[in-house]
Scaffold this motif. Structure first.
Motif, PDB file in Angstrom:
ATOM      1  N   ASN A 188     -15.652  92.760   1.836  1.00 57.86           N
ATOM      2  CA  ASN A 188     -15.545  91.654   2.796  1.00 57.86           C
ATOM      3  C   ASN A 188     -16.797  90.786   2.852  1.00 57.86           C
ATOM      4  OD1 ASN A 188     -12.989  92.494   3.526  1.00 57.86           O
ATOM      5  ND2 ASN A 188     -13.703  93.683   5.258  1.00 57.86           N
ATOM      6  N   ILE A 189     -17.781  91.101   2.025  1.00 62.61           N
ATOM      7  CA  ILE A 189     -19.052  90.389   2.072  1.00 62.61           C
ATOM      8  C   ILE A 189     -19.205  89.513   0.838  1.00 62.61           C
ATOM      9  CG2 ILE A 189     -21.566  90.667   2.111  1.00 62.61           C
ATOM     10  CD1 ILE A 189     -21.052  93.295   3.650  1.00 62.61           C
ATOM     11  N   ILE A 190     -19.594  88.279   1.071  1.00 68.13           N
ATOM     12  CA  ILE A 190     -19.863  87.314   0.003  1.00 68.13           C
ATOM     13  C   ILE A 190     -21.371  87.173  -0.111  1.00 68.13           C
ATOM     14  CG2 ILE A 190     -19.660  84.871  -0.638  1.00 68.13           C
ATOM     15  CD1 ILE A 190     -17.005  84.886   0.977  1.00 68.13           C
ATOM     16  N   ILE A 191     -21.878  87.134  -1.325  1.00 68.85           N
ATOM     17  CA  ILE A 191     -23.294  86.863  -1.555  1.00 68.85           C
ATOM     18  C   ILE A 191     -23.423  85.413  -1.989  1.00 68.85           C
ATOM     19  CG2 ILE A 191     -25.318  87.368  -3.004  1.00 68.85           C
ATOM     20  CD1 ILE A 191     -24.774  89.566  -0.994  1.00 68.85           C
ATOM     21  N   ALA A 192     -24.308  84.690  -1.299  1.00 71.39           N
ATOM     22  CA  ALA A 192     -24.509  83.273  -1.604  1.00 71.39           C
ATOM     23  C   ALA A 192     -25.996  83.005  -1.794  1.00 71.39           C
ATOM     24  CB  ALA A 192     -23.959  82.412  -0.477  1.00 71.39           C
ATOM     25  N   THR A 193     -26.274  81.993  -2.585  1.00 71.50           N
ATOM     26  CA  THR A 193     -27.645  81.538  -2.775  1.00 71.50           C
ATOM     27  C   THR A 193     -27.698  80.056  -2.422  1.00 71.50           C
ATOM     28  OG1 THR A 193     -27.239  81.050  -5.109  1.00 71.50           O
ATOM     29  CG2 THR A 193     -28.112  83.229  -4.604  1.00 71.50           C
ATOM     30  N   ASN A 194     -28.863  79.569  -2.113  1.00 69.59           N
ATOM     31  CA  ASN A 194     -29.077  78.141  -1.842  1.00 69.59           C
ATOM     32  C   ASN A 194     -28.179  77.591  -0.745  1.00 69.59           C
ATOM     33  OD1 ASN A 194     -31.004  78.065  -3.945  1.00 69.59           O
ATOM     34  ND2 ASN A 194     -29.353  77.875  -5.430  1.00 69.59           N
ATOM     35  N   LEU A 195     -28.173  78.224   0.414  1.00 71.60           N
ATOM     36  CA  LEU A 195     -27.346  77.765   1.532  1.00 71.60           C
ATOM     37  C   LEU A 195     -28.108  76.876   2.519  1.00 71.60           C
ATOM     38  CD1 LEU A 195     -25.252  80.907   2.559  1.00 71.60           C
ATOM     39  CD2 LEU A 195     -24.482  78.863   1.364  1.00 71.60           C
ATOM     40  N   GLU A 196     -29.303  76.462   2.180  1.00 73.36           N
ATOM     41  CA  GLU A 196     -30.138  75.720   3.129  1.00 73.36           C
ATOM     42  C   GLU A 196     -29.423  74.512   3.735  1.00 73.36           C
ATOM     43  OE1 GLU A 196     -31.416  76.471  -0.055  1.00 73.36           O
ATOM     44  OE2 GLU A 196     -32.262  78.317   0.756  1.00 73.36           O
ATOM     45  N   HIS A 197     -28.632  73.783   2.975  1.00 68.43           N
ATOM     46  CA  HIS A 197     -28.000  72.550   3.454  1.00 68.43           C
ATOM     47  C   HIS A 197     -26.485  72.686   3.546  1.00 68.43           C
ATOM     48  CE1 HIS A 197     -31.914  70.716   3.107  1.00 68.43           C
ATOM     49  NE2 HIS A 197     -31.992  71.141   1.865  1.00 68.43           N
ATOM     50  N   VAL A 198     -26.011  73.918   3.726  1.00 65.12           N
ATOM     51  CA  VAL A 198     -24.574  74.178   3.782  1.00 65.12           C
ATOM     52  C   VAL A 198     -24.236  74.753   5.157  1.00 65.12           C
ATOM     53  CG1 VAL A 198     -22.674  75.494   2.769  1.00 65.12           C
ATOM     54  CG2 VAL A 198     -24.497  74.631   1.297  1.00 65.12           C
ATOM     55  N   LYS A 199     -23.176  74.228   5.759  1.00 64.87           N
ATOM     56  CA  LYS A 199     -22.689  74.769   7.022  1.00 64.87           C
ATOM     57  C   LYS A 199     -21.423  75.568   6.728  1.00 64.87           C
ATOM     58  CE  LYS A 199     -24.491  71.095   9.938  1.00 64.87           C
ATOM     59  NZ  LYS A 199     -24.171  70.059  10.926  1.00 64.87           N
ATOM     60  N   LEU A 200     -21.348  76.769   7.284  1.00 66.21           N
ATOM     61  CA  LEU A 200     -20.198  77.646   7.081  1.00 66.21           C
ATOM     62  C   LEU A 200     -19.627  78.074   8.424  1.00 66.21           C
ATOM     63  CD1 LEU A 200     -21.710  80.001   4.351  1.00 66.21           C
ATOM     64  CD2 LEU A 200     -20.092  78.133   3.980  1.00 66.21           C
ATOM     65  N   SER A 201     -18.341  78.390   8.451  1.00 59.70           N
ATOM     66  CA  SER A 201     -17.727  78.859   9.688  1.00 59.70           C
ATOM     67  C   SER A 201     -17.961  80.350   9.916  1.00 59.70           C
ATOM     68  CB  SER A 201     -16.222  78.572   9.673  1.00 59.70           C
ATOM     69  OG  SER A 201     -15.593  79.301   8.637  1.00 59.70           O
ATOM     70  N   ALA A 202     -18.372  81.083   8.903  1.00 58.47           N
ATOM     71  CA  ALA A 202     -18.616  82.524   9.044  1.00 58.47           C
ATOM     72  C   ALA A 202     -19.806  82.741   9.971  1.00 58.47           C
ATOM     73  CB  ALA A 202     -18.868  83.169   7.689  1.00 58.47           C
ATOM     74  N   ARG A 203     -19.608  83.551  11.019  1.00 64.71           N
ATOM     75  CA  ARG A 203     -20.659  83.778  12.015  1.00 64.71           C
ATOM     76  C   ARG A 203     -21.824  84.587  11.462  1.00 64.71           C
ATOM     77  NH1 ARG A 203     -20.000  83.240  17.401  1.00 64.71           N
ATOM     78  NH2 ARG A 203     -22.243  83.329  17.190  1.00 64.71           N
ATOM     79  N   ASN A 204     -21.555  85.466  10.514  1.00 64.80           N
ATOM     80  CA  ASN A 204     -22.600  86.346   9.999  1.00 64.80           C
ATOM     81  C   ASN A 204     -23.152  85.801   8.687  1.00 64.80           C
ATOM     82  OD1 ASN A 204     -22.543  88.654  11.950  1.00 64.80           O
ATOM     83  ND2 ASN A 204     -20.391  88.579  11.356  1.00 64.80           N
ATOM     84  N   GLN A 205     -24.430  85.456   8.732  1.00 64.10           N
ATOM     85  CA  GLN A 205     -25.142  84.972   7.553  1.00 64.10           C
ATOM     86  C   GLN A 205     -26.515  85.634   7.567  1.00 64.10           C
ATOM     87  OE1 GLN A 205     -24.889  80.644   7.175  1.00 64.10           O
ATOM     88  NE2 GLN A 205     -23.050  80.673   8.454  1.00 64.10           N
ATOM     89  N   LEU A 206     -26.609  86.783   6.905  1.00 65.56           N
ATOM     90  CA  LEU A 206     -27.812  87.611   6.942  1.00 65.56           C
ATOM     91  C   LEU A 206     -28.635  87.371   5.675  1.00 65.56           C
ATOM     92  CD1 LEU A 206     -26.198  90.929   8.240  1.00 65.56           C
ATOM     93  CD2 LEU A 206     -26.970  88.951   9.549  1.00 65.56           C
ATOM     94  N   LYS A 207     -29.836  86.849   5.868  1.00 62.78           N
ATOM     95  CA  LYS A 207     -30.698  86.499   4.738  1.00 62.78           C
ATOM     96  C   LYS A 207     -31.570  87.682   4.349  1.00 62.78           C
ATOM     97  CE  LYS A 207     -30.767  81.680   6.010  1.00 62.78           C
ATOM     98  NZ  LYS A 207     -31.537  80.513   6.373  1.00 62.78           N
ATOM     99  N   GLY A 208     -31.752  87.828   3.030  1.00 66.35           N
ATOM    100  CA  GLY A 208     -32.600  88.888   2.527  1.00 66.35           C
ATOM    101  C   GLY A 208     -32.953  88.673   1.076  1.00 66.35           C
ATOM    102  N   VAL A 209     -33.422  89.736   0.447  1.00 64.15           N
ATOM    103  CA  VAL A 209     -33.832  89.707  -0.948  1.00 64.15           C
ATOM    104  C   VAL A 209     -33.004  90.743  -1.707  1.00 64.15           C
ATOM    105  CG1 VAL A 209     -35.763  90.070  -2.549  1.00 64.15           C
ATOM    106  CG2 VAL A 209     -36.181  89.031  -0.314  1.00 64.15           C
ATOM    107  N   ILE A 210     -32.469  90.347  -2.855  1.00 67.81           N
ATOM    108  CA  ILE A 210     -31.684  91.287  -3.654  1.00 67.81           C
ATOM    109  C   ILE A 210     -32.593  92.413  -4.135  1.00 67.81           C
ATOM    110  CG2 ILE A 210     -30.333  91.607  -5.771  1.00 67.81           C
ATOM    111  CD1 ILE A 210     -29.307  88.739  -5.390  1.00 67.81           C
ATOM    112  N   LYS A 211     -32.173  93.635  -3.821  1.00 67.04           N
ATOM    113  CA  LYS A 211     -32.949  94.820  -4.207  1.00 67.04           C
ATOM    114  C   LYS A 211     -32.415  95.416  -5.505  1.00 67.04           C
ATOM    115  CE  LYS A 211     -34.422  99.328  -2.616  1.00 67.04           C
ATOM    116  NZ  LYS A 211     -34.449 100.287  -1.534  1.00 67.04           N
ATOM    117  N   HIS A 212     -31.069  95.394  -5.655  1.00 65.05           N
ATOM    118  CA  HIS A 212     -30.454  96.060  -6.810  1.00 65.05           C
ATOM    119  C   HIS A 212     -29.110  95.412  -7.126  1.00 65.05           C
ATOM    120  CE1 HIS A 212     -29.709  99.371  -9.565  1.00 65.05           C
ATOM    121  NE2 HIS A 212     -28.542  99.556  -9.005  1.00 65.05           N
ATOM    122  N   VAL A 213     -28.793  95.331  -8.412  1.00 64.95           N
ATOM    123  CA  VAL A 213     -27.472  94.888  -8.853  1.00 64.95           C
ATOM    124  C   VAL A 213     -26.945  95.953  -9.803  1.00 64.95           C
ATOM    125  CG1 VAL A 213     -26.152  93.122 -10.074  1.00 64.95           C
ATOM    126  CG2 VAL A 213     -28.108  92.452  -8.664  1.00 64.95           C
TER     127      VAL A 213
END
Length: 142
Positions: free
Chosen positions: A63-88
């Motif tokens: 249920n989680i989407i990973i996004a990059t470069n959202l600085e100028h994007v507005k989304l309806s999703a209430r949860n937008q948790l910023k962090g650093v990718i640790k592992h892929v």
């Protein structure tokens, strides 16, 4: 508590807003991120949730989407948790992307390998975990 949900967060209930059949519950995580859950008012009452209580939030990685470069994007999703990718961790069809939110809090997202490659997701990259408040299941310890 053991569940199949890859993401399990203990947080403190910051606020509860009830409106008709729904309640919006905001949890503060140890990383100081706020996580929003929309549940029924009945569920909120059955759980006995109050501000200041500890609650457990469960979110399936699918249920989680990973996004990059959202600085100028507005989304309806209430949860937008910023962090650093640790592992892929790449699989045959999907990858599991682990995002470090700080304070030993990690969120895991299931992302297609194609999207992993298109976004060039890699450790050390800044990213945002995006998910709707309705994707969060809340629980309390009895």
């Amino acid at each position: 508590m053991k569940t199949s949900a890859r993401n399990q967060f203990a947080g403190i209930v910051k606020s509860i807003q009830t409106s008709g059949i729904h309640a919006q519950v905001v949890l503060t995580l140890p990383s100081n991120h706020e996580l929003v859950a929309t549940i029924t008012s009945e569920s909120c009452a059955q759980l006995g949730l109050k501000e200041g209580d500890t609650a457990i939030a469960l979110i399936k990685s699918a249920n989680i989407i990973i996004a990059t470069n959202l600085e100028h994007v507005k989304l309806s999703a209430r949860n937008q948790l910023k962090g650093v990718i640790k592992h892929v961790e790449r699989g045959a069809v999907n990858s599991i992307v682990t995002l470090d939110l700080g304070s030993n809090v990690h969120i895991h997202a299931g992302v297609t390998v194609q999207s992993t490659e298109q976004l060039d997701l890699h450790p050390g990259q800044y990213a945002t975990a995006v998910f709707k408040a309705g994707s969060v299941i809340l629980g309390v310890l009895a």
